[in-house]
Design a protein around this motif. Structure first.
Motif, PDB file in Angstrom:
ATOM      1  N   LEU A 510       5.663   9.864  -6.442  1.00 40.88           N
ATOM      2  CA  LEU A 510       6.708   9.818  -5.141  1.00 40.88           C
ATOM      3  C   LEU A 510       6.368   8.550  -4.293  1.00 40.88           C
ATOM      4  N   MET A 511       4.681   8.285  -4.021  1.00 40.36           N
ATOM      5  CA  MET A 511       4.402   7.220  -3.277  1.00 40.36           C
ATOM      6  C   MET A 511       4.919   5.963  -3.823  1.00 40.36           C
ATOM      7  N   HIS A 558      -2.095   6.076   2.522  1.00 32.61           N
ATOM      8  CA  HIS A 558      -2.529   4.712   2.395  1.00 32.61           C
ATOM      9  C   HIS A 558      -2.500   4.157   1.035  1.00 32.61           C
ATOM     10  N   MET A 559      -2.247   2.907   0.671  1.00 30.43           N
ATOM     11  CA  MET A 559      -2.355   2.288  -0.758  1.00 30.43           C
ATOM     12  C   MET A 559      -2.697   0.833  -0.658  1.00 30.43           C
ATOM     13  N   ASP A 560      -3.628   0.573  -1.941  1.00 33.64           N
ATOM     14  CA  ASP A 560      -4.193  -0.866  -2.059  1.00 33.64           C
ATOM     15  C   ASP A 560      -3.056  -1.739  -2.624  1.00 33.64           C
ATOM     16  N   ALA A 561      -3.014  -2.963  -2.308  1.00 31.22           N
ATOM     17  CA  ALA A 561      -1.947  -3.864  -2.832  1.00 31.22           C
ATOM     18  C   ALA A 561      -2.583  -5.284  -2.738  1.00 31.22           C
ATOM     19  N   GLY A 562      -1.917  -5.939  -3.832  1.00 34.65           N
ATOM     20  CA  GLY A 562      -2.420  -7.483  -3.994  1.00 34.65           C
ATOM     21  C   GLY A 562      -1.253  -8.229  -4.448  1.00 34.65           C
ATOM     22  N   LEU A 600      -3.086  -0.787   2.994  1.00 35.05           N
ATOM     23  CA  LEU A 600      -1.845  -0.429   3.845  1.00 35.05           C
ATOM     24  C   LEU A 600      -1.705   1.121   4.397  1.00 35.05           C
ATOM     25  N   ALA A 601      -1.227   1.240   5.613  1.00 35.01           N
ATOM     26  CA  ALA A 601      -0.942   2.529   6.288  1.00 35.01           C
ATOM     27  C   ALA A 601      -2.125   3.534   6.465  1.00 35.01           C
ATOM     28  N   PHE A 602      -3.095   2.773   6.400  1.00 36.87           N
ATOM     29  CA  PHE A 602      -4.566   3.573   6.612  1.00 36.87           C
ATOM     30  C   PHE A 602      -5.085   3.522   8.049  1.00 36.87           C
ATOM     31  N   LYS A 603      -4.978   4.686   8.951  1.00 35.45           N
ATOM     32  CA  LYS A 603      -5.506   4.786  10.325  1.00 35.45           C
ATOM     33  C   LYS A 603      -4.759   3.780  11.003  1.00 35.45           C
TER      34      LYS A 603
END
Length: 716
Positions: A510-511, A558-562, A600-603
């Motif tokens: 879903l994320m 939160h999510m990691d991205a590159g 992303l979207a972390f704290k």
């Protein structure tokens, strides 16, 4: 019923007790079965006979290895002596030509003549470039003036200093001139040059006496390294100078040269390693007298027996001493031992086979049939009839077991009826659970198809300017990793990347839907050329979406991205990451563009910056989620780790991206072993096609590996 049955057994105790006692006694005595014992007896006999054979064979093998060790030591010493003398001979011949030049003799005869001086130094420059040490020196005998030039200094025609007979550092010159020797090779440390050299000294004489000296130097450490660059294990080599002083030691693949700046007249002596110094001294003297012959002998060396070879180099007045451990060095191929071992094992097998067949036909097989019949009765197959026709103890035991089976059968049928009713109830409950599981599995399969539908596989295939390979392996049926791609046309470029959402399974899937929507909207808002701006816009949109829902405060979104943008000119790429790095390598070098420290979207919101990297033909770029690096495996169950990951990238960089991804997956599976997959794994490897190196669309293929369903491999 069971209690009455137990009581009925006690009534027939007198009749059954002989058979029961016999069965119990037989069970207690079978710690080792007859089949095992029939194997152990011939095996022990074979081992007893094998011990003296092995003892004799090992001593014979040691003698053979010792013989090969002597021949190896002799050839090794000859080879490395020649390897050391060859560059010295070349330098010596060059120095003699330098001293025999007409201009050299003319100038040393009249050093005040400027025309001769100019001609001499012009010729000297050519010789300097040919000398190994990139230098040369000249000494004028009458004035004691010392001229020196090398490649690191500014060329000078003026003397560097003036030699003095009273100065100990200048004694080398006067000793050679006094000796009358035409040439001399010596190893010495020069405080002025701060280096150890092998100096080639050539005396120059005129009609009326000595004119002076010319020569050059070899780099001592480089000479040693070129001579002992193939030092095998089990061989220790010692280079001895005059008076038996140690100049260098090569052992276990390492070369250690004596620091002559700290030791007077050469290094230390070799007596500390030799248990019989007198024998070694005899070998050194014999090698000097033999004029080049190699002396070999077995000597005690550091408490162990070694094959020692000594060769003498009269040009240098040096010895090369080689100590060979015949048991550590690879001197003898032992492959011929395998046929002998195979023959011994085959003989043992034949003997064991004959004994086992005889024992099994006479004893083991009848006992096994009785055991199988008893096991069938214990499993409830009461129609099995025991072999009760025999007139021995086995026949008595069979008849007693048969009477017991008839009594147990009646009680078993009653219990089976009760079990049958309870089984029917459990079957109904299991059917309901199976139906619920089927519905859940159908929902997950549908979710998997939907998630795979958002993957840009076909878009990446249609991009002619991109060679790529993809590894996409969710931990469960669906996962929290996706890869993205947007092609903006041949005249503009394309954008690609990897997104690793928190969690896996259904929540992670879903994320990924939220991440894909945020990515598409952010690209449309910011534009593809600014990966850092896209990440900032995604961060803002995801925060706004989740903060609008009051129930989302307990979620970790939160999510990691590159993300990587490759423009139409194919000159460079632009990268920005959120806790995701970009790796670029050609197999020799590895460039790592580090992503931002915050997801992303972390704290708190993070700061993302664009980084550029020039595109070079043959370089591969890789984006990878942390599931690959964190996968447990190996001997100690640690994670795969960045160091192993970077070494893997360097090893397979020469392959095309599709083959690289296959090699990466093989490396991960071998490291993982039987360990379970810990997290979702996504890896994107690509090579932007530069100018005329672009391949057709068919070559731009990718492997999408789905770790949950191996029967349906995805390719695009």
């Amino acid at each position: 019923m069971m209690r009455r049955s137990a009581y009925s057994y006690s009534e027939s105790d007198a009749r059954l007790s002989p058979s029961v006692d016999f069965c119990q006694g037989g069970t207690m005595s079978r710690h080792l079965g007859l089949g095992v014992k029939s194997l152990l007896i011939p095996l022990l006999s074979f081992l007893v006979a094998l011990v003296p054979v092995l003892w004799i064979g090992s001593h014979a093998l040691q003698d053979v290895e010792r013989h090969f060790g002597q021949r190896f030591a002799e050839q090794y010493s000859q080879l490395h002596t020649q390897r050391m003398l060859t560059p010295l001979s070349t330098e010596l011949a060059l120095a003699r030509r330098f001293g025999d030049l007409t201009v050299t003799r003319e100038w040393l005869s009249d050093i005040d003549d400027e025309e001769l001086k100019a001609r001499f130094f012009a010729e000297s420059e050519g010789f300097r470039q040919q000398f190994d040490g990139d230098d040369y020196f000249v000494v004028h005998h009458d004035s004691r003036q010392f001229y020196f030039n090398d490649g690191t200094m500014s060329p000078s025609r003026d003397p560097r200093n003036q030699l003095s007979r009273g100065d100990s550092e200048d004694g080398w010159y006067f000793r050679m001139m006094d000796s009358g020797a035409p040439t001399r090779v010596q190893v010495a440390y020069s405080p002025t040059l701060d280096t150890t050299r092998v100096w080639i000294n050539v005396r120059v004489d005129g009609e009326d006496g000595p004119l002076g000296m010319v020569g050059g130097g070899l780099n001592f450490n480089r000479l040693l390294a070129s001579s002992f660059d193939d030092q095998p294990l089990g061989v220790a080599s010692y280079l001895l100078g005059r008076e038996g002083r140690v100049l260098a030691v090569a052992e276990d693949g390492e070369l250690q040269a004596t620091d002559l700046s700290q030791v007077d007249e050469g290094g230390g002596v070799l007596d500390a390693a030799v248990d019989d110094p007198e024998a070694l001294a005899e070998m050194l003297a014999s090698a000097r007298e033999s004029g080049g012959e190699v002396e070999t002998r077995t000597l005690p060396w550091s408490g162990e027996e070694r094959v020692v070879a000594v060769s003498y180099m009269p040009e240098l007045d040096w010895w090369l001493v080689s100590a060979v451990d015949p048991y550590a060095a690879t001197l003898l191929e032992k492959r011929w031992l395998w046929p002998l071992m195979f023959a011994l094992v085959a003989s043992l097998g034949v003997v064991l086979l004959v004994v086992v067949i005889a024992l099994r036909r006479l004893i083991v097989n009848p006992m096994r049939r009785l055991s199988q019949s008893a096991q069938a009765l214990a499993q409830g197959r009461y129609d099995t009839r025991l072999d009760s026709d025999r007139g021995d103890e086995i026949g008595d035991l069979s008849r007693d077991f048969q009477r017991m089976a008839d009594q147990v059968q009646a009680h078993t049928e009653e219990l089976e009826e009760r079990i049958r009713q309870r089984t029917a109830d459990l079957t109904q409950a299991n059917r309901q659970m199976s139906e619920a599981k089927r519905q859940i599995d159908d929902s997950l399969d549908c979710a998997r198809v939907l998630q795979q539908a958002i993957l840009p596989s076909r878009d990446m295939q249609r991009c002619a300017g991109l060679r790529h390979g993809v590894l996409w392996s969710p931990k469960d049926t669906v996962g929290g990793d996706i890869f993205v791609f947007r092609d903006f046309g041949h005249d503009r470029g394309y954008l690609l990347g990897v997104i690793d959402c928190a969690g896996h399974g259904v929540p992670g899937a879903l994320m990924t839907m939220l991440a894909r929507a945020a990515f598409d909207n952010s690209v449309n808002q910011v534009g593809p050329e600014n990966p850092a701006g896209i990440l900032e816009e995604m961060d803002r949109r995801i925060r706004r979406t989740l903060e609008a829902d009051s129930d989302a405060h307990g979620v970790t979104p939160h999510m990691d991205a590159g993300l990587v943008w490759v423009g139409a000119d194919k000159q460079q790429l632009t990268f920005s990451g959120a806790k995701l790095d970009l790796y670029a390598t050609d197999g020799q070098r590895l460039e790592v563009l580090a992503g931002g420290r915050r997801a992303l979207a972390f704290k708190r919101p993070g700061e993302f910056t664009n980084q550029t990297l020039a595109l070079v033909p043959g370089w591969s770029c890789t984006l990878c989620s942390d599931g690959f690096l964190d996968q447990a495996g190996g001997e100690h169950g640690f994670g795969f780790g960045k160091r192993r990951f970077q070494a893997m990238l360097l090893e397979h960089a020469g392959l095309d991206p599709k083959a690289q991804v296959a090699a990466f997956l093989d490396s991960l599976e071998r490291f993982q072993g039987k360990a379970h997959q810990r997290d979702d794994i996504t890896l994107l490897c690509f090579q932007p096609a530069i100018e005329d190196e672009q391949d057709d669309t068919a070559s731009a293929t990718s492997n999408i590996h789905h770790g949950h369903d191996e029967e349906i491999p995805w390719t695009s």
